[in-house]
Write a protein that holds these residues in place. Structure first.
Motif, PDB file in Angstrom:
ATOM      1  N   ARG A 133      39.917  43.476  42.559  1.00  0.00           N
ATOM      2  CA  ARG A 133      38.816  42.689  43.122  1.00  0.00           C
ATOM      3  C   ARG A 133      39.362  41.452  43.844  1.00  0.00           C
ATOM      4  O   ARG A 133      38.991  41.157  44.980  1.00  0.00           O
ATOM      5  N   GLU A 134      40.282  40.730  43.182  1.00  0.00           N
ATOM      6  CA  GLU A 134      40.867  39.528  43.781  1.00  0.00           C
ATOM      7  C   GLU A 134      41.717  39.876  45.001  1.00  0.00           C
ATOM      8  O   GLU A 134      41.712  39.150  45.988  1.00  0.00           O
ATOM      9  N   TYR A 135      42.428  40.991  44.908  1.00  0.00           N
ATOM     10  CA  TYR A 135      43.220  41.451  46.050  1.00  0.00           C
ATOM     11  C   TYR A 135      42.315  41.628  47.273  1.00  0.00           C
ATOM     12  O   TYR A 135      42.630  41.155  48.368  1.00  0.00           O
ATOM     13  N   ARG A 136      41.183  42.271  47.073  1.00  0.00           N
ATOM     14  CA  ARG A 136      40.265  42.507  48.193  1.00  0.00           C
ATOM     15  C   ARG A 136      39.651  41.209  48.709  1.00  0.00           C
ATOM     16  O   ARG A 136      39.537  41.011  49.921  1.00  0.00           O
ATOM     17  N   LEU A 137      39.250  40.333  47.791  1.00  0.00           N
ATOM     18  CA  LEU A 137      38.659  39.049  48.200  1.00  0.00           C
ATOM     19  C   LEU A 137      39.651  38.206  49.006  1.00  0.00           C
ATOM     20  O   LEU A 137      39.302  37.654  50.047  1.00  0.00           O
TER      21      LEU A 137
END
Length: 172
Positions: A133-137
């Protein structure tokens, strides 16, 4: 006393910045400062707010400043996703008259490799809380790196990443 060097490792979560930065710090040698560790020191249960991020980068850069001023080479390890924080790192290098200014290294990695690594990551082996999730954000908000920089692709074995660092970062 020779002038110390400042090397800034940046990139998305999970691409292998910390492995690359640790190798560089060992080889130079240099003091390495990680935003993940500093954030946890400042905020034991981080919520990853803008205020936490600002405080984390303030402390990261201050620790780097102190180490450089004492003559140590420094490796900073963080996403450095915004131009503002990259500019502050460059200003720090100028302020302490670091050798060759600042060297930026952007670590990249193929998305499927990052996904696999993040799926296998456990909190026991990593201080980072970042997941897919953080990677995508962060990938959506990562500002273009419009400064001279080196790109290290960490999609393959670590030995290949280390060879890239030897050629493009440590031999400069």
């Amino acid at each position: 006393m020779s002038r110390p060097s400042l090397i800034v490792y940046c990139g998305l979560p999970g691409v292998g910045k910390s492995a690359a930065a640790a190798y560089t710090a060992d080889e130079l040698p240099a003091r390495r400062f990680r935003s993940d560790e500093i954030r946890k020191e400042l905020f034991p249960e981080p919520e990853y707010t803008a205020a936490e991020t600002a405080a984390t980068y303030d402390e990261l850069l201050e620790r780097g400043r102190e180490a450089l001023a004492s003559g140590s080479n420094v490796v900073l390890d963080a996403t450095f996703r915004s131009t503002e924080y990259r500019d502050r790192a460059a200003a720090l290098a100028a302020e302490v008259d670091a050798a060759d200014g600042v060297a930026f290294v952007r670590v990249t990695c193929e998305t499927d490799v990052v996904t696999e690594r993040l799926d296998q990551r456990t909190t026991a082996e990593s201080v980072s809380d970042a997941g897919l999730r953080e990677y995508r954000l962060v990938s959506e908000s990562f500002e273009p790196l419009e400064r001279d920089h080196v790109v290290v692709d960490n999609s393959g074995p670590l030995e290949e990443t280390y060879r890239q660092i030897d050629r493009s970062v440590l031999d400069r």
